[in-house]
Scaffold this motif. Structure first.
Motif, PDB file in Angstrom:
ATOM      1  N   ALA A  76       0.805  -1.235   0.000  1.00  0.00           N
ATOM      2  CA  ALA A  76       0.000   0.000   0.000  1.00  0.00           C
ATOM      3  C   ALA A  76       0.830   1.272   0.000  1.00  0.00           C
ATOM      4  N   LEU A  77       2.112   1.194  -0.308  1.00  0.00           N
ATOM      5  CA  LEU A  77       2.984   2.375  -0.251  1.00  0.00           C
ATOM      6  C   LEU A  77       2.615   3.399  -1.321  1.00  0.00           C
ATOM      7  N   LYS A  78       2.585   4.674  -0.918  1.00  0.00           N
ATOM      8  CA  LYS A  78       2.315   5.773  -1.858  1.00  0.00           C
ATOM      9  C   LYS A  78       3.638   6.448  -2.222  1.00  0.00           C
ATOM     10  N   THR A  79       3.826   6.710  -3.498  1.00  0.00           N
ATOM     11  CA  THR A  79       5.079   7.334  -3.930  1.00  0.00           C
ATOM     12  C   THR A  79       5.079   8.821  -3.595  1.00  0.00           C
ATOM     13  N   GLY A  80       6.275   9.400  -3.572  1.00  0.00           N
ATOM     14  CA  GLY A  80       6.424  10.819  -3.258  1.00  0.00           C
ATOM     15  C   GLY A  80       7.673  11.064  -2.441  1.00  0.00           C
ATOM     16  N   VAL A  81       7.774  12.264  -1.861  1.00  0.00           N
ATOM     17  CA  VAL A  81       8.909  12.627  -1.013  1.00  0.00           C
ATOM     18  C   VAL A  81       8.413  12.716   0.419  1.00  0.00           C
ATOM     19  N   TYR A  82       9.151  12.077   1.335  1.00  0.00           N
ATOM     20  CA  TYR A  82       8.722  12.007   2.736  1.00  0.00           C
ATOM     21  C   TYR A  82       9.804  12.559   3.656  1.00  0.00           C
ATOM     22  N   ARG A  83       9.353  13.142   4.751  1.00  0.00           N
ATOM     23  CA  ARG A  83      10.214  13.500   5.879  1.00  0.00           C
ATOM     24  C   ARG A  83       9.484  13.059   7.138  1.00  0.00           C
ATOM     25  N   PHE A  84      10.173  12.362   8.030  1.00  0.00           N
ATOM     26  CA  PHE A  84       9.522  11.764   9.186  1.00  0.00           C
ATOM     27  C   PHE A  84       9.872  12.523  10.460  1.00  0.00           C
ATOM     28  N   PRO A  85       8.947  12.550  11.425  1.00  0.00           N
ATOM     29  CA  PRO A  85       9.252  13.201  12.707  1.00  0.00           C
ATOM     30  C   PRO A  85      10.432  12.518  13.392  1.00  0.00           C
ATOM     31  N   ASP A  86      11.103  13.254  14.241  1.00  0.00           N
ATOM     32  CA  ASP A  86      12.197  12.688  15.023  1.00  0.00           C
ATOM     33  C   ASP A  86      11.975  13.047  16.493  1.00  0.00           C
ATOM     34  N   PRO A  87      11.672  12.064  17.370  1.00  0.00           N
ATOM     35  CA  PRO A  87      11.664  10.624  17.094  1.00  0.00           C
ATOM     36  C   PRO A  87      10.340  10.174  16.485  1.00  0.00           C
ATOM     37  N   THR A  88      10.389   8.973  15.923  1.00  0.00           N
ATOM     38  CA  THR A  88       9.176   8.326  15.428  1.00  0.00           C
ATOM     39  C   THR A  88       9.308   6.834  15.732  1.00  0.00           C
ATOM     40  N   THR A  89       8.440   6.042  15.151  1.00  0.00           N
ATOM     41  CA  THR A  89       8.480   4.584  15.349  1.00  0.00           C
ATOM     42  C   THR A  89       8.348   3.901  13.995  1.00  0.00           C
ATOM     43  N   THR A  99      -0.407   6.236   3.907  1.00  0.00           N
ATOM     44  CA  THR A  99      -1.466   7.246   3.799  1.00  0.00           C
ATOM     45  C   THR A  99      -1.048   8.425   2.920  1.00  0.00           C
ATOM     46  N   GLY A 100       0.183   8.383   2.408  1.00  0.00           N
ATOM     47  CA  GLY A 100       0.617   9.414   1.465  1.00  0.00           C
ATOM     48  C   GLY A 100       0.858  10.774   2.077  1.00  0.00           C
ATOM     49  N   GLN A 101       1.373  10.836   3.317  1.00  0.00           N
ATOM     50  CA  GLN A 101       1.664  12.119   3.967  1.00  0.00           C
ATOM     51  C   GLN A 101       3.019  12.644   3.484  1.00  0.00           C
ATOM     52  N   VAL A 102       3.026  13.070   2.230  1.00  0.00           N
ATOM     53  CA  VAL A 102       4.271  13.489   1.580  1.00  0.00           C
ATOM     54  C   VAL A 102       4.648  14.910   1.993  1.00  0.00           C
ATOM     55  N   VAL A 103       5.903  15.270   1.734  1.00  0.00           N
ATOM     56  CA  VAL A 103       6.391  16.620   2.001  1.00  0.00           C
ATOM     57  C   VAL A 103       5.690  17.596   1.055  1.00  0.00           C
ATOM     58  N   GLU A 104       5.262  18.724   1.599  1.00  0.00           N
ATOM     59  CA  GLU A 104       4.683  19.796   0.782  1.00  0.00           C
ATOM     60  C   GLU A 104       5.583  21.020   0.885  1.00  0.00           C
ATOM     61  N   TYR A 105       5.785  21.682  -0.254  1.00  0.00           N
ATOM     62  CA  TYR A 105       6.669  22.843  -0.329  1.00  0.00           C
ATOM     63  C   TYR A 105       5.824  24.105  -0.482  1.00  0.00           C
ATOM     64  N   PRO A 106       6.176  25.185   0.221  1.00  0.00           N
ATOM     65  CA  PRO A 106       5.387  26.418   0.120  1.00  0.00           C
ATOM     66  C   PRO A 106       5.850  27.315  -1.024  1.00  0.00           C
ATOM     67  N   LEU A 107       4.907  27.974  -1.642  1.00  0.00           N
ATOM     68  CA  LEU A 107       5.182  29.018  -2.636  1.00  0.00           C
ATOM     69  C   LEU A 107       4.273  30.192  -2.322  1.00  0.00           C
ATOM     70  N   THR A 108       4.856  31.353  -2.087  1.00  0.00           N
ATOM     71  CA  THR A 108       4.080  32.532  -1.716  1.00  0.00           C
ATOM     72  C   THR A 108       4.012  33.517  -2.873  1.00  0.00           C
ATOM     73  N   LEU A 109       2.798  33.901  -3.245  1.00  0.00           N
ATOM     74  CA  LEU A 109       2.550  34.974  -4.211  1.00  0.00           C
ATOM     75  C   LEU A 109       2.179  36.222  -3.412  1.00  0.00           C
ATOM     76  N   VAL A 110       2.855  37.323  -3.690  1.00  0.00           N
ATOM     77  CA  VAL A 110       2.777  38.525  -2.858  1.00  0.00           C
ATOM     78  C   VAL A 110       1.859  39.563  -3.498  1.00  0.00           C
TER      79      VAL A 110
END
Length: 358
Positions: A76-89, A99-110
């Motif tokens: 059931a693995l979802k592809t993408g980029v991940y970063r995990f909490p430290d510590p975790t299990t 569950t696909g909790q992938v890294v999201e990157y911010p982009l700000t329009l001013v």
């Protein structure tokens, strides 16, 4: 009390071993640090477990795969980029990737940005596929199914995207946000405005956005512009000249600049410019559609981040003398958004005013 039977003792031992085994499999603390893990399309649970082992997050890929199988999540693995909490299990890591909790990157329009500045932000955004850079405005409009100008066509906010997302997908979301807001505000607009379409409201809001960053002034400036539109006076607002000049603008407007031939130059042309000149915030759009009821027709920058408003040309001239001619050079303070040094006669003073219409 009766001593435990050998069966009862055996059950306790089995439970204890099971708990210890589950701890080793699922609940023991792990320390992945700040590493990111890119799982491309086709990555298997086995390949992910081996990646975790190579990067010293877990000791055994086999143990992690066994945990995935026990929980029924082996495929059931979802592809993408991940970063995990430290510590975790181990179970926490498994839960994120299934569950696909992938890294999201911010982009700000001013607020106030031109589309050129939006392009630059998209090009700088990490891990964003820039399918806008290098394309013509017509090609970008076609990709977004737009007919109107790209100037001011997006809602300024912070948008989050995942690894490999396209720039046009971010723009499409920003465009949708603006259209929803503009439609709602247009339906609730003040009566008898000299604006025929929502697009004209957006254009007016872009002028207000570039004139001031002070929340308390937006509706006042909207009131001045609305009054001048009703009276058939030219708006004569400096940001339209600066927009017209583009790269030719170097921080000081001259009388030659004010005569620069462009349909956006509101010193030469009556009414609103052809398109917005920048992105508009929600509050500025609201101000454009709910202007103050005022008799003011002019305003001048104080040099301290705000403006003085005048009903008559005589009062305006007095304000100009006070803040531009007779005053000593103002202290260095943050200027309003879009404020520029204007005019040959007073090139060293911050000047912002609406001039008399011949």
């Amino acid at each position: 009390m009766r001593p435990l039977s050998k069966w009862g003792l055996g059950a306790l031992v089995v439970c204890g071993l099971s708990a210890a085994g589950w701890y080793l499999l699922a609940d023991r603390p792990l320390h992945p640090g700040v590493k990111t893990f890119h799982l491309p399309t086709g990555t298997t649970m086995r390949a992910f477990a081996e990646l975790l082992q190579r990067r010293h997050v877990i000791d055994s890929a086999n143990t992690f795969v066994a945990l995935a199988e026990l929980t029924g999540e082996g495929d059931a693995l979802k592809t993408g980029v991940y970063r995990f909490p430290d510590p975790t299990t181990p179970l926490g890591i498994l839960h994120r990737v299934v569950t696909g909790q992938v890294v999201e990157y911010p982009l700000t329009l001013v607020p106030g940005w031109t589309f050129h500045q939006v392009r630059q932000a998209l090009a700088r955004a990490p891990h964003l596929t820039d399918d806008v850079g290098g394309r013509s405005h017509a090609a970008v409009r076609a990709a977004l199914h737009m007919h109107a100008s790209l100037q001011g066509a997006f809602f300024p906010d912070t948008y989050y995207y995942t690894y490999g997302a396209s720039a046009t997908s971010v723009l499409a979301r920003a465009r949708k946000r603006l259209r929803a807001l503009l439609g709602k505000d247009w339906r609730k607009r003040a009566p008898d405005l000299p604006l025929r379409t929502p697009q004209q409201a957006l254009i007016l809001a872009s002028l207000i956005e570039k004139e001031t960053a002070k929340a308390g002034e937006r509706r006042k400036i909207a009131g001045v512009f609305v009054n001048r539109l009703r009276l058939g006076m030219r708006l004569e607002t400096d940001p339209t000249v600066i927009f017209s000049l583009g790269k030719r603008y170097h921080g000081v407007l001259t009388s030659t600049d004010l005569a620069y031939p462009s349909p956006y130059n509101t010193y030469l042309h009556y009414g609103l410019p052809p398109t917005p000149i920048g992105l508009c915030s929600a509050r500025t759009l609201y101000a454009a559609l709910h202007p103050d009821k005022t008799r003011a027709l002019y305003f001048v920058a104080t040099g301290r981040g705000g403006h003085v408003f005048s009903d008559t040309l005589q009062a305006q001239d007095e304000a100009i003398r006070k803040y531009e001619i007779d005053s000593t050079p103002p202290a260095v303070v943050p200027e309003s958004r879009g404020a520029r040094r204007v005019g040959q006669d007073h090139a060293n003073r911050s000047r912002r005013r609406l001039l008399r219409t011949p």
